[in-house]
Scaffold this motif. Structure first.
Motif, PDB file in Angstrom:
ATOM      1  N   VAL A 185     -24.404 -49.917   2.401  1.00  0.00           N
ATOM      2  CA  VAL A 185     -25.767 -50.655   2.524  1.00  0.00           C
ATOM      3  C   VAL A 185     -26.497 -49.932   3.564  1.00  0.00           C
ATOM      4  O   VAL A 185     -25.939 -49.319   4.672  1.00  0.00           O
ATOM      5  CB  VAL A 185     -25.225 -52.167   3.211  1.00  0.00           C
ATOM      6  N   VAL A 186     -27.799 -49.724   3.320  1.00  0.00           N
ATOM      7  CA  VAL A 186     -28.687 -49.319   4.222  1.00  0.00           C
ATOM      8  C   VAL A 186     -29.651 -50.326   4.727  1.00  0.00           C
ATOM      9  O   VAL A 186     -30.233 -50.988   3.799  1.00  0.00           O
ATOM     10  CB  VAL A 186     -29.639 -47.962   3.769  1.00  0.00           C
ATOM     11  N   ILE A 237     -29.720 -47.873   9.870  1.00  0.00           N
ATOM     12  CA  ILE A 237     -28.167 -47.965   9.964  1.00  0.00           C
ATOM     13  C   ILE A 237     -27.757 -47.941   8.620  1.00  0.00           C
ATOM     14  O   ILE A 237     -28.081 -48.582   7.668  1.00  0.00           O
ATOM     15  CB  ILE A 237     -27.828 -49.671  10.537  1.00  0.00           C
ATOM     16  N   ALA A 238     -26.618 -47.111   8.493  1.00  0.00           N
ATOM     17  CA  ALA A 238     -25.697 -47.203   7.195  1.00  0.00           C
ATOM     18  C   ALA A 238     -24.278 -47.953   7.620  1.00  0.00           C
ATOM     19  O   ALA A 238     -23.642 -47.490   8.561  1.00  0.00           O
ATOM     20  CB  ALA A 238     -25.528 -45.701   7.103  1.00  0.00           C
ATOM     21  N   THR A 239     -23.856 -48.632   6.693  1.00  0.00           N
ATOM     22  CA  THR A 239     -22.607 -49.379   6.625  1.00  0.00           C
ATOM     23  C   THR A 239     -21.818 -49.404   5.602  1.00  0.00           C
ATOM     24  O   THR A 239     -22.456 -49.581   4.313  1.00  0.00           O
ATOM     25  CB  THR A 239     -22.905 -50.973   7.285  1.00  0.00           C
ATOM     26  N   GLY A 240     -20.573 -49.345   5.453  1.00  0.00           N
ATOM     27  CA  GLY A 240     -19.821 -49.241   4.350  1.00  0.00           C
ATOM     28  C   GLY A 240     -18.608 -50.322   4.318  1.00  0.00           C
ATOM     29  O   GLY A 240     -18.441 -50.595   5.514  1.00  0.00           O
ATOM     30  N   SER A 241     -17.979 -50.390   3.323  1.00  0.00           N
ATOM     31  CA  SER A 241     -16.901 -51.131   3.149  1.00  0.00           C
ATOM     32  C   SER A 241     -17.344 -52.780   3.964  1.00  0.00           C
ATOM     33  O   SER A 241     -16.418 -53.341   4.702  1.00  0.00           O
ATOM     34  CB  SER A 241     -15.758 -50.687   3.737  1.00  0.00           C
ATOM     35  N   ILE A 242     -18.217 -53.391   3.380  1.00  0.00           N
ATOM     36  CA  ILE A 242     -18.943 -54.601   3.978  1.00  0.00           C
ATOM     37  C   ILE A 242     -19.458 -55.460   2.964  1.00  0.00           C
ATOM     38  O   ILE A 242     -20.057 -54.884   2.080  1.00  0.00           O
ATOM     39  CB  ILE A 242     -19.746 -54.380   5.063  1.00  0.00           C
ATOM     40  N   HIS A 243     -19.102 -56.761   2.859  1.00  0.00           N
ATOM     41  CA  HIS A 243     -19.746 -57.497   1.809  1.00  0.00           C
ATOM     42  C   HIS A 243     -21.341 -57.523   2.154  1.00  0.00           C
ATOM     43  O   HIS A 243     -21.878 -57.367   3.204  1.00  0.00           O
ATOM     44  CB  HIS A 243     -19.310 -58.916   1.883  1.00  0.00           C
ATOM     45  N   PHE A 244     -21.966 -57.658   1.059  1.00  0.00           N
ATOM     46  CA  PHE A 244     -23.404 -57.640   1.085  1.00  0.00           C
ATOM     47  C   PHE A 244     -23.799 -58.855   1.968  1.00  0.00           C
ATOM     48  O   PHE A 244     -25.027 -58.649   2.989  1.00  0.00           O
ATOM     49  CB  PHE A 244     -24.158 -57.670  -0.266  1.00  0.00           C
ATOM     50  N   ASP A 245     -23.434 -59.951   1.990  1.00  0.00           N
ATOM     51  CA  ASP A 245     -23.760 -61.113   2.839  1.00  0.00           C
ATOM     52  C   ASP A 245     -23.560 -60.996   4.005  1.00  0.00           C
ATOM     53  O   ASP A 245     -24.407 -61.386   4.916  1.00  0.00           O
ATOM     54  CB  ASP A 245     -23.407 -62.610   2.213  1.00  0.00           C
ATOM     55  N   SER A 246     -22.597 -60.212   4.188  1.00  0.00           N
ATOM     56  CA  SER A 246     -22.133 -59.903   5.798  1.00  0.00           C
ATOM     57  C   SER A 246     -23.243 -59.023   6.314  1.00  0.00           C
ATOM     58  O   SER A 246     -23.556 -59.199   7.528  1.00  0.00           O
ATOM     59  CB  SER A 246     -20.640 -59.266   5.985  1.00  0.00           C
ATOM     60  N   ALA A 247     -23.472 -57.866   5.609  1.00  0.00           N
ATOM     61  CA  ALA A 247     -24.716 -57.112   6.142  1.00  0.00           C
ATOM     62  C   ALA A 247     -25.991 -57.920   6.232  1.00  0.00           C
ATOM     63  O   ALA A 247     -26.605 -57.446   7.397  1.00  0.00           O
ATOM     64  CB  ALA A 247     -25.032 -55.908   5.027  1.00  0.00           C
ATOM     65  N   ARG A 248     -26.351 -58.705   5.361  1.00  0.00           N
ATOM     66  CA  ARG A 248     -27.594 -59.265   5.602  1.00  0.00           C
ATOM     67  C   ARG A 248     -27.492 -60.370   6.678  1.00  0.00           C
ATOM     68  O   ARG A 248     -28.237 -60.551   7.596  1.00  0.00           O
ATOM     69  CB  ARG A 248     -27.864 -60.452   4.406  1.00  0.00           C
ATOM     70  N   ALA A 273     -39.403 -58.644  14.234  1.00  0.00           N
ATOM     71  CA  ALA A 273     -38.141 -57.588  13.814  1.00  0.00           C
ATOM     72  C   ALA A 273     -38.056 -57.914  12.276  1.00  0.00           C
ATOM     73  O   ALA A 273     -37.479 -58.976  12.139  1.00  0.00           O
ATOM     74  CB  ALA A 273     -37.012 -58.002  14.603  1.00  0.00           C
ATOM     75  N   SER A 274     -38.303 -56.931  11.435  1.00  0.00           N
ATOM     76  CA  SER A 274     -38.349 -57.079  10.074  1.00  0.00           C
ATOM     77  C   SER A 274     -37.360 -56.001   9.620  1.00  0.00           C
ATOM     78  O   SER A 274     -37.331 -54.869  10.016  1.00  0.00           O
ATOM     79  CB  SER A 274     -39.457 -56.822   9.290  1.00  0.00           C
ATOM     80  N   CYS A 275     -36.211 -56.417   8.894  1.00  0.00           N
ATOM     81  CA  CYS A 275     -35.149 -55.412   8.442  1.00  0.00           C
ATOM     82  C   CYS A 275     -35.073 -55.502   6.862  1.00  0.00           C
ATOM     83  O   CYS A 275     -34.886 -56.586   6.344  1.00  0.00           O
ATOM     84  CB  CYS A 275     -33.846 -56.051   9.069  1.00  0.00           C
ATOM     85  N   GLY A 276     -35.393 -54.252   6.278  1.00  0.00           N
ATOM     86  CA  GLY A 276     -35.168 -54.010   4.717  1.00  0.00           C
ATOM     87  C   GLY A 276     -33.652 -53.879   4.594  1.00  0.00           C
ATOM     88  O   GLY A 276     -33.233 -52.865   5.406  1.00  0.00           O
ATOM     89  N   VAL A 277     -33.103 -54.310   3.521  1.00  0.00           N
ATOM     90  CA  VAL A 277     -31.862 -54.222   3.326  1.00  0.00           C
ATOM     91  C   VAL A 277     -31.902 -53.446   1.799  1.00  0.00           C
ATOM     92  O   VAL A 277     -32.187 -54.266   0.803  1.00  0.00           O
ATOM     93  CB  VAL A 277     -31.079 -55.568   3.449  1.00  0.00           C
ATOM     94  N   VAL A 278     -30.880 -52.744   1.566  1.00  0.00           N
ATOM     95  CA  VAL A 278     -30.543 -52.049   0.145  1.00  0.00           C
ATOM     96  C   VAL A 278     -29.120 -52.002   0.038  1.00  0.00           C
ATOM     97  O   VAL A 278     -28.438 -51.308   0.934  1.00  0.00           O
ATOM     98  CB  VAL A 278     -31.275 -50.723   0.154  1.00  0.00           C
ATOM     99  N   SER A 279     -28.545 -52.279  -1.113  1.00  0.00           N
ATOM    100  CA  SER A 279     -27.142 -52.127  -1.426  1.00  0.00           C
ATOM    101  C   SER A 279     -27.026 -51.328  -2.436  1.00  0.00           C
ATOM    102  O   SER A 279     -27.839 -51.091  -3.375  1.00  0.00           O
ATOM    103  CB  SER A 279     -26.740 -53.704  -1.653  1.00  0.00           C
TER     104      SER A 279
END
Length: 392
Positions: A185-186, A237-248, A273-279
């Motif tokens: 996820v980015v 931020i780049a994050t891996g091995s994480i559920h998408f809902d956890s990243a959200r 503070a606005s966060c764009g999320v892409v999986s």
């Protein structure tokens, strides 16, 4: 002088139970009193008064049908409160039924969670523990921001990765995720200033605020993640091995903490503070596209963050929110909180079995079937063991 044990007792999270039924209140108290402190309210009005005078309350458990002020009225007051600790308070609604319509209405009104009266004690304690820890973490985040901004020099170096180093590390994480069929996820967070009487943000935040936010993000993300300042008002931020809902959820907490921290002294201005999320799962149907998707993910995450910022939205902008905004629709913060990532086209490649079982119980068979193929490799050793055990 109080003993350490007395201090420990006083530090137990405090739960407010609002229900006009003495039996229901007594039952809930019996189930939670070993782990939590509690206060009782006989109706919504009394619960509201307690919230105003007792800042130690961490979670509210509320019935929906109460005299004077019902659960929906209490939720409305809480979510529209000008007091940050009340506005962000987790509210768990108690229901006698498990009907989806009632759950949807409670969520739309601002409920954090809905539990049935037949829920096991273990499940209840687990949910309350998670919610109380989440609100404590967010409060600590806000206090940390306030403290940092008082000591950050505008010229002080923020210990974040450069965009070039971030690109290299994130590409390694992305490639590893593709090989292992895991999620990646980015997240891009953009910070802006909004005047209370305007719909769009008119100015940039002070450099001290941006630097403080960067330092706190650096301390907050996991060691396995990477974060960089990628623009004047932008962090990625780049994050891996994480559920998408956890990243959200992580992104949501960061956005709320930034917006609600007391960083801007002008009472007419507020932080957005606005966060764009892409999986990576958005590209999961095209293997070739996955291989070259990091640059696309960065662009998409930034575009979504800026879209949210331009609409003065504090919160997470994913696939569904982006679609609604581009179609000219209006999204309130309450709308963002009710969107289910599992229904937005952002499927988590690393979904766990516990979640799949919960979805089956909730009647979400289609969502479960979407993950069966991706889990077959991981489940095969278990199937083989069972076959061997019973010699089938």
């Amino acid at each position: 002088m109080p003993t350490d044990s007395h201090r420990d007792i006083s530090l137990k999270p405090r739960i407010l139970i609002a229900d006009d039924s003495r039996i229901v209140r007594a039952t809930l108290i019996k189930r939670i009193e070993g782990m939590f402190e509690f206060r009782e309210a006989l109706d919504g009005e009394q619960a509201w008064e307690m919230l105003l005078i007792d800042p130690s309350i961490r979670v509210v458990i509320s019935d929906l049908t109460m005299p004077k002020l019902d659960g929906y009225g209490l939720l409305k007051r809480i979510r529209s409160s000008k007091i940050g600790r009340i506005r962000n308070m987790p509210v768990v609604v108690v229901s006698g039924s498990d009907e989806q319509a009632e759950r949807d209405r409670a969520k739309a009104a601002g409920a954090t969670d809905l539990i049935t009266k037949g829920m096991s004690t273990g499940q209840l304690l687990s949910r309350l523990d998670i919610l109380s820890k989440l609100i404590s973490t967010q409060n600590e985040f806000e206090r940390g921001l306030e403290a940092l901004v008082q000591h950050v020099d505008t010229d002080e170096h923020v210990a974040l990765l450069s965009p070039e180093v971030w690109q290299e590390q994130a590409e390694g994480m992305r490639a590893s995720a593709v090989r292992q069929n895991r999620n990646f996820v980015v997240l891009t967070a953009c910070i802006g200033l909004k005047h209370v009487e305007l719909d769009a943000y008119p100015a940039l935040p002070p450099p001290t605020v941006i630097n403080a936010i960067g330092q706190l993000l650096h301390r907050t993300v996991r060691q396995t993640d990477c974060v960089a300042r990628t623009g004047e008002i932008e962090f990625t931020i780049a994050t891996g091995s994480i559920h998408f809902d956890s990243a959200r959820n992580f992104a949501e907490r960061v956005c709320r903490a930034i917006a609600h921290a007391n960083l801007i002294k002008d009472g007419q201005m507020a932080l957005i503070a606005s966060c764009g999320v892409v999986s990576i799962s958005e590209y999961a149907d095209d293997a070739a596209e996955i291989e070259g998707s990091l640059a696309q993910m960065r662009v998409k995450a930034k575009d979504r963050a800026l879209l949210g910022l331009q609409n003065a939205i504090t919160g997470v902008i994913g696939t569904q929110e982006e679609l609604l905004l581009k179609q000219g629709g209006h999204l309130s913060e309450a709308d963002i909180n009710t969107i289910d990532p599992a229904q937005s086209g952002e499927v988590d490649l690393s979904i766990d079995l516990a979640t799949l079982l919960r979805w089956i119980k909730e009647g979400k068979e289609d969502q479960v079937l979407a993950h069966i193929g991706k889990l077959s490799t991981e489940l095969q050793p278990l199937v083989d063991l069972l076959l061997k055990q019973y010699k089938v």
